[in-house]
Design an enzyme around this catalytic site. Sequence first.
Site, PDB file in Angstrom:
ATOM      1  N   GLY A  22       7.211   2.100  -5.711  1.00 31.72           N
ATOM      2  CA  GLY A  22       7.878   2.436  -7.040  1.00 31.72           C
ATOM      3  C   GLY A  22       7.483   1.259  -8.065  1.00 31.72           C
ATOM      4  O   GLY A  22       8.080   1.202  -8.928  1.00 31.72           O
ATOM      5  N   LYS A  23       6.903   0.275  -7.484  1.00 27.23           N
ATOM      6  CA  LYS A  23       6.981  -1.128  -8.377  1.00 27.23           C
ATOM      7  C   LYS A  23       6.479  -0.814  -9.634  1.00 27.23           C
ATOM      8  O   LYS A  23       6.797  -1.228 -10.568  1.00 27.23           O
ATOM      9  CB  LYS A  23       6.082  -2.269  -7.611  1.00 27.23           C
ATOM     10  CG  LYS A  23       6.596  -2.766  -6.464  1.00 27.23           C
ATOM     11  CD  LYS A  23       5.798  -3.965  -5.992  1.00 27.23           C
ATOM     12  CE  LYS A  23       4.494  -3.722  -5.734  1.00 27.23           C
ATOM     13  NZ  LYS A  23       4.253  -2.760  -4.255  1.00 27.23           N
ATOM     14  N   LYS A  45      -0.574  -8.000 -13.962  1.00 26.76           N
ATOM     15  CA  LYS A  45      -1.006  -7.509 -12.749  1.00 26.76           C
ATOM     16  C   LYS A  45      -2.126  -8.401 -12.000  1.00 26.76           C
ATOM     17  O   LYS A  45      -3.077  -8.625 -12.416  1.00 26.76           O
ATOM     18  CB  LYS A  45      -1.546  -6.117 -12.560  1.00 26.76           C
ATOM     19  CG  LYS A  45      -1.936  -5.765 -11.192  1.00 26.76           C
ATOM     20  CD  LYS A  45      -0.819  -5.153 -10.347  1.00 26.76           C
ATOM     21  CE  LYS A  45      -1.088  -4.697  -8.962  1.00 26.76           C
ATOM     22  NZ  LYS A  45      -0.071  -4.235  -8.414  1.00 26.76           N
ATOM     23  N   THR A  49      -6.031  -3.739  -6.297  1.00 29.50           N
ATOM     24  CA  THR A  49      -7.175  -3.537  -5.248  1.00 29.50           C
ATOM     25  C   THR A  49      -7.288  -1.988  -5.249  1.00 29.50           C
ATOM     26  O   THR A  49      -6.665  -1.273  -5.852  1.00 29.50           O
ATOM     27  CB  THR A  49      -6.706  -4.045  -3.858  1.00 29.50           C
ATOM     28  OG1 THR A  49      -5.358  -3.246  -3.540  1.00 29.50           O
ATOM     29  CG2 THR A  49      -6.248  -5.327  -3.719  1.00 29.50           C
ATOM     30  N   ASP A  58      -2.875   0.064 -11.771  1.00 26.61           N
ATOM     31  CA  ASP A  58      -1.278   0.088 -12.143  1.00 26.61           C
ATOM     32  C   ASP A  58      -0.900  -0.278 -13.525  1.00 26.61           C
ATOM     33  O   ASP A  58      -0.123   0.319 -14.379  1.00 26.61           O
ATOM     34  CB  ASP A  58      -0.635  -1.163 -11.247  1.00 26.61           C
ATOM     35  CG  ASP A  58      -0.591  -0.413  -9.837  1.00 26.61           C
ATOM     36  OD1 ASP A  58      -0.765   0.538  -9.596  1.00 26.61           O
ATOM     37  OD2 ASP A  58      -0.677  -1.602  -8.789  1.00 26.61           O
ATOM     38  N   GLY A 118       3.584  -7.551  -8.520  1.00 27.79           N
ATOM     39  CA  GLY A 118       2.858  -8.029  -7.292  1.00 27.79           C
ATOM     40  C   GLY A 118       2.125  -7.008  -6.645  1.00 27.79           C
ATOM     41  O   GLY A 118       1.699  -5.767  -7.350  1.00 27.79           O
ATOM     42  N   GLY A 181      13.323   2.486  -6.151  1.00 28.66           N
ATOM     43  CA  GLY A 181      12.239   3.089  -6.856  1.00 28.66           C
ATOM     44  C   GLY A 181      12.159   4.394  -7.013  1.00 28.66           C
ATOM     45  O   GLY A 181      11.289   4.898  -7.902  1.00 28.66           O
ATOM     46  N   PRO A 207      14.972   7.930 -10.997  1.00 29.65           N
ATOM     47  CA  PRO A 207      14.781   9.147 -10.240  1.00 29.65           C
ATOM     48  C   PRO A 207      13.388   9.468  -9.574  1.00 29.65           C
ATOM     49  O   PRO A 207      12.298   8.934 -10.066  1.00 29.65           O
ATOM     50  CB  PRO A 207      15.084  10.308 -11.480  1.00 29.65           C
ATOM     51  CG  PRO A 207      15.611   9.563 -12.433  1.00 29.65           C
ATOM     52  CD  PRO A 207      15.100   8.125 -12.331  1.00 29.65           C
ATOM     53  N   GLY A 209       9.849  10.887  -8.949  1.00 30.41           N
ATOM     54  CA  GLY A 209       8.860  11.412  -9.938  1.00 30.41           C
ATOM     55  C   GLY A 209       8.823  10.986 -11.289  1.00 30.41           C
ATOM     56  O   GLY A 209       7.839  11.590 -12.094  1.00 30.41           O
TER      57      GLY A 209
END
Length: 245
Positions: A22-23, A45, A49, A58, A118, A181, A207, A209
């Site tokens: 969940g980052k 970022k 990858t 991301d 990361g 996360g 939470p 989702g």
Amino acid sequence: MSAISGPWRGPVLVTGTDTDVGKTAVTAAIAAAAQAAGLRVAVVKPAQTGTAGGEPGDVDAVNRLAAPLTGRTLSSFPDPLAPLAAARVAELEPLELYTAVDAVREETDKHDLVLVEGAGGLLVPMGLRPSGEPWTVADLAVALGCPAVVVTRAGLGTLNHTALTLEALDRRAVPAGVVIGAWPATPELVHWANLTDLVPNLMGALPDGTGAMDPGVFRRSAPGWLTPALYGVLDGWRAWAEEIS
């Protein structure tokens, strides 16, 4: 564990105990809460990858959810591997440590908060130093002199993984806190037991989702998932637990 008093500013590393913890959602939540507090926020970022299929990365997800002032991806590699391995397999130039350091410092000069997300866990090889040795996001945090947010799971196994990550950061004198996360909608005994043990280092819990939320709802809700150090309003875990249980 080292600590920082007051809200975190400047560069802040967002790492995790593993991949898919969940980052990205946590990065977006911190960005949304900080911008709601009036800060200029950038998200960097260093290495993305798994880009062969053309799916959004991301930073794209963070931009959709939180719309930070600036979002940057420094390097991209097609295969879903650790960044250094992905660069090697694709025969592409790996990201050099001080290229990443300079990029983050450039954004720090223009923003109040720079979130550096990361890839995978803390010690995943990200690229190469000028000497040819691999570097990790732990090395990046040391080079930047910045604190770290450790994103962790809520379920079984998280206590060991979290303790190992915090110990590795503490040995490098990197201040750190923890954010869950994805807190399940129907918590079980293991989740409540883990929460009790994580509370001393806990700075937030999202939470499950949240990444699929409407962006407007996400931005309004984000401060309620984070403590004041991360620009949220969550100031008591007992009250939080009673509210969601």
